[in-house]
Motif scaffolding. Structure first.
Motif, PDB file in Angstrom:
ATOM      1  N   ASP A 183       0.827  -1.222   0.000  1.00 36.95           N
ATOM      2  CA  ASP A 183       0.000   0.000   0.000  1.00 36.95           C
ATOM      3  C   ASP A 183       0.859   1.270   0.000  1.00 36.95           C
ATOM      4  O   ASP A 183       0.395   2.340   0.371  1.00 36.95           O
ATOM      5  CB  ASP A 183      -0.987  -0.005   1.176  1.00 36.95           C
ATOM      6  N   GLY A 184       2.109   1.133  -0.429  1.00 38.32           N
ATOM      7  CA  GLY A 184       3.033   2.266  -0.435  1.00 38.32           C
ATOM      8  C   GLY A 184       3.952   2.277   0.763  1.00 38.32           C
ATOM      9  O   GLY A 184       5.117   2.643   0.668  1.00 38.32           O
ATOM     10  N   GLU A 185       3.402   1.844   1.924  1.00 45.22           N
ATOM     11  CA  GLU A 185       4.172   1.799   3.179  1.00 45.22           C
ATOM     12  C   GLU A 185       4.298   0.367   3.696  1.00 45.22           C
ATOM     13  O   GLU A 185       5.373  -0.090   4.032  1.00 45.22           O
ATOM     14  CB  GLU A 185       3.445   2.609   4.273  1.00 45.22           C
ATOM     15  N   ASN A 186       3.157  -0.303   3.774  1.00 47.41           N
ATOM     16  CA  ASN A 186       3.083  -1.631   4.387  1.00 47.41           C
ATOM     17  C   ASN A 186       2.932  -2.692   3.304  1.00 47.41           C
ATOM     18  O   ASN A 186       2.621  -2.391   2.155  1.00 47.41           O
ATOM     19  CB  ASN A 186       1.876  -1.697   5.340  1.00 47.41           C
ATOM     20  N   TYR A 187       3.134  -3.950   3.715  1.00 49.07           N
ATOM     21  CA  TYR A 187       3.008  -5.034   2.740  1.00 49.07           C
ATOM     22  C   TYR A 187       2.587  -6.322   3.450  1.00 49.07           C
ATOM     23  O   TYR A 187       2.784  -6.477   4.655  1.00 49.07           O
ATOM     24  CB  TYR A 187       4.335  -5.257   2.002  1.00 49.07           C
TER      25      TYR A 187
END
Length: 422
Positions: A198-202
């Motif tokens: 999500d751009g930050e987390n995975y």
């Protein structure tokens, strides 16, 4: 939710199938879909992305999921976001991780992500000189999108030089090959690892393996994929940890620094060499046929996973995977991958064996519908997908289902998942 899925293959069918089985009663739309997706939802045909975004607003689409790479590279996500629509996938800039092999290799190099030694060039002499310094085999890649076919593994230096020359002249892959990457061949075993970002987390899904070559024993030309299985026993916690620490985290951090935060599916092609993961390539969407086995292995609702990925909420999601194995066998048309085939009616026998009916399904890909009959229209037609408590059980069930499906000229490999069963 009202959900729109872009694409027409087995990958998009399998995403729709998983969503159609969720407890919530979602409305599913496909653009353009195929002859079987209208059994799961409604097919629409609006090719212009601006018009499609307007349609999505008018029809209160809550989530759009992009299947193939071409719309991502063409910027469909940017257009939808500019219309305040929720869409799962990377921006056009972030999609260059697949859209350009040169961009991808330079990101790997810049952020110290392990990959094969390489050069990128538009110059024939430079390519030939680099090839002369290498040991065989040698890998030559076209820069742009070639539908999974722009990679040549040359067995000799002469073959590598010829491949480089043909690509750079535009003879092999047109404009997609006028810039190339020449790189060392890595000797190990390959894994497909998918991170939902999500751009930050995975969130990392179980590692899969697919079979690219058309014939048994990995013979014949490369295809889009003739079958796959997951989770593969050839991966362990140590490899997952190395991929997260050395690959996924620096890639997400790096893409933020590049001003192109990565949202969507990061498909990591990994070669494991002496226990160390080395990155072969990135794609920016699910692999096909890997998607067809990963979707049904998810216990977490697929719509929730993609919605949280599209709205930067993955840190709030505890992802759950079923405790079983999946094997998918591709059934292709007679002339695949060499040329087109005549349309042929598909007949599926009534399945009376409960073990098969409860533990298998078909994901449809290259099919059209006429008078309520399904026809194979060429290429990869459908996938027979089986599940079980072991890879062998899942594979046996998938092949039993293959025996129930008939169309003129059908062909499939008989050895899918052989690496795991050796």
């Amino acid at each position: 939710m009202n959900i729109l899925i872009l694409g027409s293959g087995g990958r998009e069918y399998s995403i729709g199938l998983a969503i159609s089985k969720e407890e919530e009663n979602h409305n599913i739309f496909f653009m353009p879909g195929n002859g079987a997706t209208d059994n799961l939802g409604t097919n629409i045909n609006i090719k212009d992305y601006n018009e499609l975004a307007n349609w999505a607003k008018e029809n209160n689409i809550d989530l759009t999921i992009v299947g193939p790479e071409a719309p991502l590279v063409d910027g469909v996500v940017d257009i939808f976001k500019s219309n305040d629509l929720t869409i799962f996938g990377p921006s056009a800039k972030a999609a260059q991780l697949e859209g350009s092999k040169v961009y991808m290799k330079n990101i790997l190099k810049k952020y110290n992500i392990p990959t094969a030694a390489f050069i990128e060039t538009t110059n024939e002499k430079e390519a030939h000189d680099f090839i002369d310094t290498m040991s065989e085999p040698i890998v030559v890649k076209a820069d742009g999108l070639c539908a999974g076919k722009g990679v040549i593994i040359a067995q000799t230096k002469a073959e590598a030089k010829e491949a480089a020359t043909q690509m750079l002249s535009g003879e092999s892959f047109g404009d997609a090959g006028t810039s190339i990457v020449v790189e060392e061949y890595l000797d190990g075993y390959e894994l497909s690892i998918f991170a939902i970002c999500d751009g930050e987390n995975y969130k990392v899904l179980p590692a899969a393996q697919d079979h690219k070559r058309v014939g048994d024993g990995d013979t014949g030309p490369n295809t889009g994929g003739m079958g796959a299985y997951a989770p593969t026993p050839l991966v362990n916690d140590d490899i997952y940890k190395k991929v997260e620490e050395r690959v996924i985290k620096p890639t997400l951090d790096g893409m933020k620094k590049e001003g192109a935060p990565f949202e969507g599916v990061l498909f990591i092609g990994v070669m494991v060499v002496k226990g160390e993961p080395i990155i072969l390539e990135y794609n920016v969407r699910f692999g096909d046929p890997e998607c067809e086995i990963l979707m049904p292995l998810l216990e977490t609702p697929v719509s929730e996973l993609f919605y949280k990925g599209a709205t930067k909420q993955l840190d709030k999601l505890d992802i759950k995977i079923k405790n079983e194995f999946g094997v998918a066998v591709v059934m292709a048309s007679a002339n695949y991958p060499y040329g087109s085939s005549e349309p042929a009616e598909i007949i599926v026998d009534e399945i009376v064996d409960e073990e098969i009916s409860n533990n298998t399904h078909i994901s449809y890909a290259g099919v059209a519908k006429e008078d309520d009959k399904l026809f194979a229209t060429g290429g990869r037609v459908l996938l027979c997908v089986g599940f079980g408590k072991s890879i062998k059980e899942a594979r046996d069930r998938a092949y039993k289902l293959c025996g129930q499906v008939h169309f003129a000229g059908k062909k499939c490999r008989t050895d899918i998942a052989y690496q795991a069963l050796k």
